[in-house]
Design a protein around this motif. Structure first.
Motif, PDB file in Angstrom:
ATOM      1  N   TRP A   1       1.409   9.137  -6.256  1.00  0.00           N
ATOM      2  CA  TRP A   1       1.928  10.503  -6.152  1.00  0.00           C
ATOM      3  C   TRP A   1       2.758  10.834  -7.393  1.00  0.00           C
ATOM      4  O   TRP A   1       2.602  11.894  -7.984  1.00  0.00           O
ATOM      5  N   LEU A   2       3.640   9.932  -7.777  1.00  0.00           N
ATOM      6  CA  LEU A   2       4.474  10.153  -8.967  1.00  0.00           C
ATOM      7  C   LEU A   2       3.624  10.251 -10.229  1.00  0.00           C
ATOM      8  O   LEU A   2       3.836  11.115 -11.075  1.00  0.00           O
ATOM      9  N   GLU A   3       2.665   9.350 -10.353  1.00  0.00           N
ATOM     10  CA  GLU A   3       1.805   9.319 -11.528  1.00  0.00           C
ATOM     11  C   GLU A   3       1.008  10.612 -11.666  1.00  0.00           C
ATOM     12  O   GLU A   3       0.864  11.151 -12.756  1.00  0.00           O
ATOM     13  N   ALA A   4       0.509  11.124 -10.556  1.00  0.00           N
ATOM     14  CA  ALA A   4      -0.288  12.354 -10.574  1.00  0.00           C
ATOM     15  C   ALA A   4       0.524  13.562 -11.024  1.00  0.00           C
ATOM     16  O   ALA A   4      -0.025  14.538 -11.516  1.00  0.00           O
ATOM     17  N   ARG A   5       1.821  13.486 -10.882  1.00  0.00           N
ATOM     18  CA  ARG A   5       2.691  14.599 -11.264  1.00  0.00           C
ATOM     19  C   ARG A   5       3.437  14.342 -12.567  1.00  0.00           C
ATOM     20  O   ARG A   5       4.328  15.080 -12.941  1.00  0.00           O
ATOM     21  N   GLY A   6       3.083  13.251 -13.256  1.00  0.00           N
ATOM     22  CA  GLY A   6       3.697  12.932 -14.528  1.00  0.00           C
ATOM     23  C   GLY A   6       5.166  12.593 -14.431  1.00  0.00           C
ATOM     24  O   GLY A   6       5.931  12.842 -15.351  1.00  0.00           O
ATOM     25  N   ARG A   7       5.573  12.027 -13.299  1.00  0.00           N
ATOM     26  CA  ARG A   7       6.997  11.764 -13.089  1.00  0.00           C
ATOM     27  C   ARG A   7       7.308  10.277 -12.915  1.00  0.00           C
ATOM     28  O   ARG A   7       8.384   9.913 -12.483  1.00  0.00           O
ATOM     29  N   LEU A   8       6.375   9.438 -13.254  1.00  0.00           N
ATOM     30  CA  LEU A   8       6.557   8.008 -13.029  1.00  0.00           C
ATOM     31  C   LEU A   8       7.713   7.435 -13.849  1.00  0.00           C
ATOM     32  O   LEU A   8       8.407   6.529 -13.402  1.00  0.00           O
TER      33      LEU A   8
ATOM     34  N   ALA B   1       7.334  10.354   0.562  1.00  0.00           N
ATOM     35  CA  ALA B   1       7.432   9.740   1.886  1.00  0.00           C
ATOM     36  C   ALA B   1       6.222  10.112   2.739  1.00  0.00           C
ATOM     37  O   ALA B   1       5.653   9.258   3.432  1.00  0.00           O
ATOM     38  N   SER B   2       5.826  11.360   2.689  1.00  0.00           N
ATOM     39  CA  SER B   2       4.664  11.819   3.451  1.00  0.00           C
ATOM     40  C   SER B   2       3.408  11.072   3.024  1.00  0.00           C
ATOM     41  O   SER B   2       2.598  10.655   3.861  1.00  0.00           O
ATOM     42  N   ASN B   3       3.256  10.871   1.733  1.00  0.00           N
ATOM     43  CA  ASN B   3       2.108  10.145   1.202  1.00  0.00           C
ATOM     44  C   ASN B   3       2.105   8.698   1.703  1.00  0.00           C
ATOM     45  O   ASN B   3       1.077   8.184   2.132  1.00  0.00           O
TER      46      ASN B   3
ATOM     47  N   GLU C   1       0.821  -1.213   0.000  1.00  0.00           N
ATOM     48  CA  GLU C   1       0.000   0.000   0.000  1.00  0.00           C
ATOM     49  C   GLU C   1       0.859   1.268   0.000  1.00  0.00           C
ATOM     50  O   GLU C   1       0.545   2.246  -0.661  1.00  0.00           O
ATOM     51  N   ALA C   2       1.952   1.253   0.751  1.00  0.00           N
ATOM     52  CA  ALA C   2       2.854   2.405   0.775  1.00  0.00           C
ATOM     53  C   ALA C   2       3.489   2.608  -0.599  1.00  0.00           C
ATOM     54  O   ALA C   2       3.599   3.744  -1.082  1.00  0.00           O
ATOM     55  N   ALA C   3       3.898   1.523  -1.238  1.00  0.00           N
ATOM     56  CA  ALA C   3       4.474   1.615  -2.586  1.00  0.00           C
ATOM     57  C   ALA C   3       3.445   2.155  -3.575  1.00  0.00           C
ATOM     58  O   ALA C   3       3.772   2.995  -4.433  1.00  0.00           O
ATOM     59  N   LEU C   4       2.207   1.695  -3.453  1.00  0.00           N
ATOM     60  CA  LEU C   4       1.150   2.207  -4.328  1.00  0.00           C
ATOM     61  C   LEU C   4       0.903   3.692  -4.095  1.00  0.00           C
ATOM     62  O   LEU C   4       0.675   4.453  -5.040  1.00  0.00           O
TER      63      LEU C   4
END
Length: 77
Positions: free
Chosen positions: A21-28, A44-46, A13-16
């Motif tokens: 977070w990365l996907e939402a910012r287009g940085r995946l 990390a906060s997420n 769940e933490a990895a997801l």
């Protein structure tokens, strides 16, 4: 769910959460080395936020008093 199964679930769940977070910012697709310190802190906060939610749910449902006590200590800092 055993403690090992729960740990595996929380890790996933933490990895997801970090992936979302990365996907939402287009940085995946970017290499991790290209992320800024702020990016890493936000990821990390997420992940930590997701852990707190899952630990709180587990604490409420934990049938074992020792596990409940350990989660109480962890969540209360």
């Amino acid at each position: 769910m055993t403690a090992d199964e729960w740990q595996s679930h929380v890790t996933t769940e933490a990895a997801l959460a970090m992936g979302r977070w990365l996907e939402a910012r287009g940085r995946l697709e970017r290499p991790i080395a290209s992320l800024t310190r702020r990016d890493l802190e936000c990821m990390a906060s997420n992940a930590i936020s997701r852990f707190i939610v899952l630990a709180s749910e587990r604490r409420t449902a934990a049938p074992d008093p020792d596990e409940r006590g350990a989660l109480d200590l962890l969540l209360m800092g």
